[in-house]
Scaffold this motif. Sequence first.
Motif, PDB file in Angstrom:
ATOM      1  N   PRO A 141       6.045  16.429  51.580  1.00 16.10           N
ATOM      2  CA  PRO A 141       5.122  17.001  50.597  1.00 16.10           C
ATOM      3  C   PRO A 141       5.821  17.737  49.459  1.00 16.10           C
ATOM      4  CG  PRO A 141       4.791  17.996  52.776  1.00 16.10           C
ATOM      5  CD  PRO A 141       5.847  16.957  52.922  1.00 16.10           C
ATOM      6  N   SER A 142       7.072  18.126  49.628  1.00 17.00           N
ATOM      7  CA  SER A 142       7.781  18.852  48.577  1.00 17.00           C
ATOM      8  C   SER A 142       8.526  17.921  47.616  1.00 17.00           C
ATOM      9  CB  SER A 142       8.776  19.837  49.204  1.00 17.00           C
ATOM     10  OG  SER A 142       9.839  19.139  49.818  1.00 17.00           O
ATOM     11  N   LYS A 143       8.464  16.604  47.856  1.00 18.87           N
ATOM     12  CA  LYS A 143       9.187  15.646  47.000  1.00 18.87           C
ATOM     13  C   LYS A 143       8.213  14.656  46.381  1.00 18.87           C
ATOM     14  CE  LYS A 143      13.532  16.272  49.202  1.00 18.87           C
ATOM     15  NZ  LYS A 143      14.458  15.880  50.164  1.00 18.87           N
ATOM     16  N   PRO A 144       8.554  14.179  45.183  1.00 17.85           N
ATOM     17  CA  PRO A 144       7.628  13.298  44.476  1.00 17.85           C
ATOM     18  C   PRO A 144       7.595  11.851  44.968  1.00 17.85           C
ATOM     19  CG  PRO A 144       9.593  13.650  43.148  1.00 17.85           C
ATOM     20  CD  PRO A 144       9.707  14.530  44.374  1.00 17.85           C
ATOM     21  N   LYS A 145       8.606  11.432  45.728  1.00 16.62           N
ATOM     22  CA  LYS A 145       8.589  10.035  46.166  1.00 16.62           C
ATOM     23  C   LYS A 145       8.942   9.911  47.648  1.00 16.62           C
ATOM     24  CE  LYS A 145      13.268   8.776  44.772  1.00 16.62           C
ATOM     25  NZ  LYS A 145      14.087   7.834  44.057  1.00 16.62           N
ATOM     26  N   THR A 146       8.685   8.744  48.192  1.00 14.85           N
ATOM     27  CA  THR A 146       8.919   8.456  49.609  1.00 14.85           C
ATOM     28  C   THR A 146      10.407   8.512  49.927  1.00 14.85           C
ATOM     29  OG1 THR A 146       6.991   7.029  49.609  1.00 14.85           O
ATOM     30  CG2 THR A 146       8.529   6.758  51.433  1.00 14.85           C
ATOM     31  N   GLN A 147      10.755   9.165  51.038  1.00 14.03           N
ATOM     32  CA  GLN A 147      12.140   9.277  51.495  1.00 14.03           C
ATOM     33  C   GLN A 147      12.408   8.125  52.462  1.00 14.03           C
ATOM     34  OE1 GLN A 147      14.263  12.018  50.675  1.00 14.03           O
ATOM     35  NE2 GLN A 147      15.901  10.903  51.666  1.00 14.03           N
TER      36      GLN A 147
END
Length: 145
Positions: free
Chosen positions: A84-90
């Motif tokens: 949730p803290s990052k803009p794209k899928t890890q």
Amino acid sequence: MSKVLVILFPLFLTACSMMGFGDTPNQLEIVEYGIFKNSTLVKQTNGIPREMGVSFGFRFKVKDAKAGPMKARIVTATPGLLDPSKPKTQMDYVTEVTIQHGQTYDVIFTFSEPWEMVAGHWELKVETQKGEILSQTFEIYKPNS
């Protein structure tokens, strides 16, 4: 004469490859894999329940006593985590390390956040600077409740 060499040289390389000449022996070896608790293997398996706190992965060592320190990448390939803290899928986690003979190393992932617990195919691997790849795949599943 040069045409003969052009034809024979690839055949020679193929023959050497088939007999194992020129191949670098595997320097890495998986010692154990599965579910771990407190750094101890509790179950050897590739099926991992999707539960908070579960740790899974493998332990490996460098077999070749002549191998000096070498650089490696530890890669955790996921089915895609939505932090949730990052803009794209890890998709992957990558760590650079130096490994050497005589030590055992852990490649372990622990479900510590709810968004990490994604069912599907996971692959944990070690890639050395010399091109050797050591990997173990795991299938994360939703346990019956």
